[in-house]
Enzyme design. Structure first.
Site, PDB file in Angstrom:
ATOM      1  N   SER A 255      -3.759  -6.566   8.894  1.00  0.00           N
ATOM      2  CA  SER A 255      -5.194  -6.505   9.218  1.00  0.00           C
ATOM      3  C   SER A 255      -5.645  -5.135   9.717  1.00  0.00           C
ATOM      4  O   SER A 255      -6.537  -5.027  10.558  1.00  0.00           O
ATOM      5  CB  SER A 255      -5.568  -7.595  10.238  1.00  0.00           C
ATOM      6  OG  SER A 255      -5.323  -8.872   9.693  1.00  0.00           O
TER       7      SER A 255
ATOM      8  N   HIS B 187       9.048  -7.854   1.997  1.00  0.00           N
ATOM      9  CA  HIS B 187       7.730  -8.217   2.524  1.00  0.00           C
ATOM     10  C   HIS B 187       7.787  -9.658   3.024  1.00  0.00           C
ATOM     11  O   HIS B 187       8.467 -10.501   2.429  1.00  0.00           O
ATOM     12  CB  HIS B 187       6.668  -8.050   1.431  1.00  0.00           C
ATOM     13  CG  HIS B 187       5.275  -8.137   1.977  1.00  0.00           C
ATOM     14  ND1 HIS B 187       4.695  -9.337   2.304  1.00  0.00           N
ATOM     15  CD2 HIS B 187       4.373  -7.175   2.304  1.00  0.00           C
ATOM     16  CE1 HIS B 187       3.479  -9.104   2.799  1.00  0.00           C
ATOM     17  NE2 HIS B 187       3.271  -7.794   2.798  1.00  0.00           N
TER      18      HIS B 187
ATOM     19  N   GLU C  50       5.354  -5.218  10.026  1.00  0.00           N
ATOM     20  CA  GLU C  50       4.205  -6.058   9.714  1.00  0.00           C
ATOM     21  C   GLU C  50       4.369  -7.399  10.423  1.00  0.00           C
ATOM     22  O   GLU C  50       5.043  -8.303   9.894  1.00  0.00           O
ATOM     23  CB  GLU C  50       4.112  -6.297   8.201  1.00  0.00           C
ATOM     24  CG  GLU C  50       3.946  -5.039   7.379  1.00  0.00           C
ATOM     25  CD  GLU C  50       3.304  -5.319   6.030  1.00  0.00           C
ATOM     26  OE1 GLU C  50       2.288  -4.687   5.743  1.00  0.00           O
ATOM     27  OE2 GLU C  50       3.795  -6.183   5.290  1.00  0.00           O
TER      28      GLU C  50
ATOM     29  N   GLY D 140      -3.070  -4.144   3.145  1.00  0.00           N
ATOM     30  CA  GLY D 140      -3.303  -5.175   2.134  1.00  0.00           C
ATOM     31  C   GLY D 140      -4.775  -5.220   1.761  1.00  0.00           C
ATOM     32  O   GLY D 140      -5.251  -4.460   0.913  1.00  0.00           O
ATOM     33  N   GLY D 141      -5.515  -6.095   2.407  1.00  0.00           N
ATOM     34  CA  GLY D 141      -6.931  -6.323   2.072  1.00  0.00           C
ATOM     35  C   GLY D 141      -7.752  -5.042   1.975  1.00  0.00           C
ATOM     36  O   GLY D 141      -8.531  -4.868   1.032  1.00  0.00           O
TER      37      GLY D 141
ATOM     38  N   GLU E 256       5.879 -12.010   2.689  1.00  0.00           N
ATOM     39  CA  GLU E 256       5.502 -13.007   1.672  1.00  0.00           C
ATOM     40  C   GLU E 256       6.662 -13.278   0.717  1.00  0.00           C
ATOM     41  O   GLU E 256       6.806 -14.381   0.190  1.00  0.00           O
ATOM     42  CB  GLU E 256       4.238 -12.532   0.934  1.00  0.00           C
ATOM     43  CG  GLU E 256       3.020 -12.638   1.845  1.00  0.00           C
ATOM     44  CD  GLU E 256       1.926 -11.613   1.592  1.00  0.00           C
ATOM     45  OE1 GLU E 256       1.926 -10.970   0.531  1.00  0.00           O
ATOM     46  OE2 GLU E 256       1.062 -11.454   2.487  1.00  0.00           O
TER      47      GLU E 256
ATOM     48  N   GLY F 113      -3.276 -10.548   6.914  1.00  0.00           N
ATOM     49  CA  GLY F 113      -4.360 -11.263   6.251  1.00  0.00           C
ATOM     50  C   GLY F 113      -5.078 -12.254   7.153  1.00  0.00           C
ATOM     51  O   GLY F 113      -5.827 -13.109   6.675  1.00  0.00           O
TER      52      GLY F 113
ATOM     53  N   ASN G 187      -0.881  -2.011  -0.594  1.00  0.00           N
ATOM     54  CA  ASN G 187      -0.202  -3.111  -1.288  1.00  0.00           C
ATOM     55  C   ASN G 187      -1.281  -4.047  -1.811  1.00  0.00           C
ATOM     56  O   ASN G 187      -1.901  -4.764  -1.043  1.00  0.00           O
ATOM     57  CB  ASN G 187       0.724  -3.827  -0.286  1.00  0.00           C
ATOM     58  CG  ASN G 187       1.348  -5.078  -0.874  1.00  0.00           C
ATOM     59  OD1 ASN G 187       1.219  -5.348  -2.074  1.00  0.00           O
ATOM     60  ND2 ASN G 187       2.009  -5.858  -0.040  1.00  0.00           N
ATOM     61  N   TRP G 188      -1.485  -3.996  -3.119  1.00  0.00           N
ATOM     62  CA  TRP G 188      -2.565  -4.784  -3.703  1.00  0.00           C
ATOM     63  C   TRP G 188      -2.209  -6.274  -3.801  1.00  0.00           C
ATOM     64  O   TRP G 188      -3.053  -7.091  -4.145  1.00  0.00           O
ATOM     65  CB  TRP G 188      -2.926  -4.260  -5.099  1.00  0.00           C
ATOM     66  CG  TRP G 188      -3.455  -2.849  -5.123  1.00  0.00           C
ATOM     67  CD1 TRP G 188      -3.604  -1.998  -4.041  1.00  0.00           C
ATOM     68  CD2 TRP G 188      -3.906  -2.116  -6.271  1.00  0.00           C
ATOM     69  NE1 TRP G 188      -4.120  -0.799  -4.456  1.00  0.00           N
ATOM     70  CE2 TRP G 188      -4.312  -0.837  -5.817  1.00  0.00           C
ATOM     71  CE3 TRP G 188      -4.007  -2.414  -7.626  1.00  0.00           C
ATOM     72  CZ2 TRP G 188      -4.813   0.137  -6.696  1.00  0.00           C
ATOM     73  CZ3 TRP G 188      -4.503  -1.449  -8.503  1.00  0.00           C
ATOM     74  CH2 TRP G 188      -4.905  -0.195  -8.032  1.00  0.00           C
ATOM     75  N   LYS G 189      -0.961  -6.606  -3.574  1.00  0.00           N
ATOM     76  CA  LYS G 189      -0.484  -7.999  -3.708  1.00  0.00           C
ATOM     77  C   LYS G 189      -0.880  -8.535  -5.088  1.00  0.00           C
ATOM     78  O   LYS G 189      -0.938  -7.773  -6.048  1.00  0.00           O
ATOM     79  CB  LYS G 189      -1.014  -8.841  -2.553  1.00  0.00           C
ATOM     80  CG  LYS G 189      -0.698  -8.193  -1.194  1.00  0.00           C
ATOM     81  CD  LYS G 189      -0.906  -9.093  -0.029  1.00  0.00           C
ATOM     82  CE  LYS G 189      -0.547  -8.342   1.268  1.00  0.00           C
ATOM     83  NZ  LYS G 189      -0.651  -9.149   2.457  1.00  0.00           N
TER      84      LYS G 189
END
Ligand code: 13P
Length: 254
Positions: free
Chosen positions: A214, A97, A169, A235-236, A99, A175, A10-12
């Site tokens: 993470s 998600h 998650e 993510g990251g 977010e 993150g 997930n590149w966000k």
């Protein structure tokens, strides 16, 4: 056959079009997904088209959007509908998600409507759930996350068990560099799998359950080795092939 393993990036709201393109090319050159270990890439909406185009001929790579609206069309300025994604040959959509739940006040009911819209449009739904730190510290996480999941997937029909992926998650791990321990992840995944089986029958045990928060090369082996962890929503560490590739290799090993 065992459960399918899934690695999803997930590149966000990251990557310029050029960075996105370079990342896709690197993924395509380095990762070789199979029928039993598939890879999803979820770029920002504006890069979906180039992503579909680039990954189309490489099998077992799938393209996911990070969100979309359930209604097919209408006066929803700024939004994109699930049927629009289907029309551009996007394969999947991430729903609920944390977010989205936080910044866009998405409720379980909204997520549920989107899940049904995704199925109706022929898309895979990647449904996210997870508790915040307060719930975890109070020790209510297992019940809380199941409630969230149960409400988010209300009305799931067994004919769609192959069209849904669930991602656990924990909000406190997204993150933050704070990762759930392998035991914490396994306990939650086992609980969710048992609950799914008790409500939807034993075939629901085949639904892939991903961990996210993470996850990186240094902790992936131990997480992916857990019986009920079928992969990751990343993510990251999805933004660099030098991080994402080792995650793919970790998942391949287990
Ligand atoms: P991080 O891997 O950056 O913690 O993000 C996880 C996530 O939210 C994936 O959807």
């Amino acid at each position: 056959m065992g459960r399918k393993k899934v690695l999803a990036g997930n590149w966000k709201m990251n990557t310029s079009p050029e960075e996105g393109m370079a990342l896709l090319q690197a993924l395509k050159a380095n990762l070789h997904p199979t029928d039993s270990l598939v890879v999803y890439v979820a770029p920002p909406h504006v890069q979906l088209q180039q992503t579909v185009k680039l990954l189309r001929e490489k099998s077992n790579f799938y393209v996911a959007a990070q969100d979309a609206r359930a209604e097919a069309s209408g006066a929803f300025t700024g939004d994109v509908s699930i049927s629009m994604l289907a029309a551009m040959a996007v394969d999947a959509v991430i729903l609920g998600h944390s977010e989205r739940r936080l910044h866009h006040q998405e409720t379980d009911a909204v997520v549920n409507a989107k899940m049904h819209a995704a199925f109706a449009a022929g898309l895979i739904a990647i449904v996210c759930v997870g508790e915040n730190l307060e719930v975890r510290q109070a020790g209510n996480h297992l019940g809380h996350v199941w409630e969230q999941l149960n409400a988010s997937i209300q009305g799931l029909d067994s004919k769609h068990f192959n069209d849904i992926i669930i991602a656990y998650e924990p909000v406190w791990a997204i993150g933050t560099g704070e990762v759930a321990s392998p035991e914490q992840a396994q306990a939650m995944h086992q609980h969710l799998r048992n609950q799914l089986a008790s409500v939807y029958g034993s075939d629901a045990e085949e639904i892939p359950l991903l961990y996210g928060g993470s996850c990186k090369p240094s902790n992936a082996n131990a997480l992916f080795a857990q019986d009920d962890v079928d992969g990751g929503l990343i993510g990251g560490a999805a933004l660099k092939v030098s991080d994402f590739h080792p995650l793919f290799e970790s998942l391949k090993k287990v």
